[in-house]
Motif scaffolding. Structure first.
Motif, PDB file in Angstrom:
ATOM      1  N   LEU A 175       0.755  -1.252   0.001  1.00 55.95           N
ATOM      2  CA  LEU A 175       0.167  -0.155   0.068  1.00 55.95           C
ATOM      3  C   LEU A 175       0.751   1.238   0.090  1.00 55.95           C
ATOM      4  N   GLU A 176       2.043   1.442   0.799  1.00 57.03           N
ATOM      5  CA  GLU A 176       2.608   2.400   0.832  1.00 57.03           C
ATOM      6  C   GLU A 176       2.053   3.559   1.445  1.00 57.03           C
ATOM      7  N   LEU A 177       0.814   3.691   1.960  1.00 51.63           N
ATOM      8  CA  LEU A 177       0.372   4.943   2.510  1.00 51.63           C
ATOM      9  C   LEU A 177       1.279   5.703   3.377  1.00 51.63           C
ATOM     10  N   GLY A 223       3.045   6.823   6.393  1.00 50.59           N
ATOM     11  CA  GLY A 223       3.038   6.336   7.789  1.00 50.59           C
ATOM     12  C   GLY A 223       3.518   4.856   7.578  1.00 50.59           C
ATOM     13  N   CYS A 224       3.602   4.139   6.388  1.00 50.18           N
ATOM     14  CA  CYS A 224       3.888   2.977   6.116  1.00 50.18           C
ATOM     15  C   CYS A 224       5.202   2.250   6.626  1.00 50.18           C
ATOM     16  N   THR A 225       5.102   1.230   7.349  1.00 52.39           N
ATOM     17  CA  THR A 225       6.547   0.665   8.019  1.00 52.39           C
ATOM     18  C   THR A 225       7.023  -0.386   7.229  1.00 52.39           C
ATOM     19  N   ARG A 226       6.585  -0.730   5.982  1.00 46.57           N
ATOM     20  CA  ARG A 226       7.245  -1.135   4.990  1.00 46.57           C
ATOM     21  C   ARG A 226       7.068  -2.719   4.755  1.00 46.57           C
ATOM     22  N   ALA A 244       0.529  -6.475   3.713  1.00 45.04           N
ATOM     23  CA  ALA A 244       0.460  -5.012   4.011  1.00 45.04           C
ATOM     24  C   ALA A 244       0.923  -4.662   5.390  1.00 45.04           C
ATOM     25  N   CYS A 245       1.707  -3.716   5.785  1.00 43.58           N
ATOM     26  CA  CYS A 245       1.859  -3.548   7.407  1.00 43.58           C
ATOM     27  C   CYS A 245       0.458  -3.199   7.796  1.00 43.58           C
ATOM     28  N   LYS A 246       0.565  -3.381   9.218  1.00 46.33           N
ATOM     29  CA  LYS A 246      -0.655  -3.090  10.022  1.00 46.33           C
ATOM     30  C   LYS A 246      -1.367  -1.809  10.013  1.00 46.33           C
ATOM     31  N   HIS A 247      -0.288  -0.520   9.751  1.00 40.56           N
ATOM     32  CA  HIS A 247      -0.851   0.771   9.705  1.00 40.56           C
ATOM     33  C   HIS A 247      -1.653   0.943   8.295  1.00 40.56           C
ATOM     34  N   CYS A 248      -0.964   0.419   7.382  1.00 40.65           N
ATOM     35  CA  CYS A 248      -1.782   0.737   5.912  1.00 40.65           C
ATOM     36  C   CYS A 248      -2.917   0.060   6.023  1.00 40.65           C
ATOM     37  N   ASN A 249      -2.854  -1.268   6.562  1.00 41.06           N
ATOM     38  CA  ASN A 249      -4.241  -2.199   6.373  1.00 41.06           C
ATOM     39  C   ASN A 249      -5.281  -1.340   6.959  1.00 41.06           C
TER      40      ASN A 249
HETATM   41 ZN   LIG Z   1       2.274  -0.124   4.641  1.00 33.34          ZN
END
Ligand SMILES: [Zn+2]
Length: 240
Positions: free
Chosen positions: A26-28, A30-33, A58-63
């Motif tokens: 997603l790469e929104l 705040g993404c943690t990659r 996806a990372c938890k943040h983006c999800n």
């Molecule tokens: Zn992410």
């Protein structure tokens, strides 16, 4: 709230990672990659399946931050038209009128303000218009119907979404920056408050060139993730 659901088959997850990698797709902002969760391209709530083609890591943040918003064309096609504040989004509405198909929804600040009976909205009234805009955007952004939605915006940020432009690019929206030029906008600004906003807008250095560069990078990633073809844009996408 998201419906309670089972976790996916570990064999499917392993195949997803083998095929598409374990980086967050997603790469929104705040993404943690690093992918820690299984994200459905067509959201689970829309009937998206637990298949290798429909899942990316996806990372938890983006999800959480995505909230079932669809990637451009996997449902609604969002067109975001950005204009400086002096024009009161008139330039954006003109642009949209010459590109949209009949019946396409338009989410415009000036139209929303007019619908509320506001001619020169106060700060509180502008906030109410902004809430209406966000509510409409939020609904269209999760629409699984293949509709074209046109939104105008002066500044691509808000308190809750300070890096809105990055969200749009991550979700591959069609983003247009209409810039009539500082002197034109300065002339059009009706009062000091608007002139101040015009100055702030130009300090952001938004341009179509900047957007295009970042979209090209993003689309190359989406091609690698099997979510876009590397051929010419699909015919569903309007030709400019
Ligand atoms: Zn992410």
């Amino acid at each position: 709230m998201m419906a309670r659901r089972q976790t996916i088959d570990p064999l499917i997850r392993a195949k997803v990672i083998e095929t598409w990698g374990n980086a967050c797709w997603l790469e929104l902002p705040g993404c943690t990659r690093v992918g820690t969760e299984d994200d459905h391209i067509v959201p689970y709530s829309h009937g998206g399946m637990d298949t290798v083609s429909n899942i990316r890591r996806a990372c938890k943040h983006c999800n959480a931050s995505r909230q079932d918003r669809v990637l451009y064309g996997y449902g609604a096609r969002l067109h975001m038209v950005v204009v400086p504040p002096g024009s009161c989004d008139r330039e954006a509405v003109d642009y949209i009128d010459s590109h949209k198909a009949q019946g396409d929804p338009v989410v415009s600040f000036s139209a929303l303000a007019a619908a509320m009976g506001l001619t020169s909205p106060s700060l509180a009234e502008r906030r109410a218009v902004a809430m209406a805009w966000s509510g409409a955007y939020r609904q269209f952004a999760i629409s699984q119907e293949p509709i074209d939605v046109w939104c105008t915006r002066t500044t691509p940020s808000s308190k809750r979404h300070p890096r809105m432009l990055e969200e749009w690019i991550a979700l591959d929206y069609d983003v247009r920056v209409i810039d009539p030029g500082f002197s034109v906008e300065w002339e059009r600004a009706k009062d000091d408050a608007t002139r101040k906003r015009v100055r702030q807008w130009y300090a952001l250095h938004l341009s179509q060139e900047l957007v295009d560069t970042r979209q090209q990078e993003r689309r190359a990633k989406l091609v690698a993730l099997g979510l876009r073809s590397d051929r010419a844009p699909a015919s569903s996408r309007p030709q400019w």
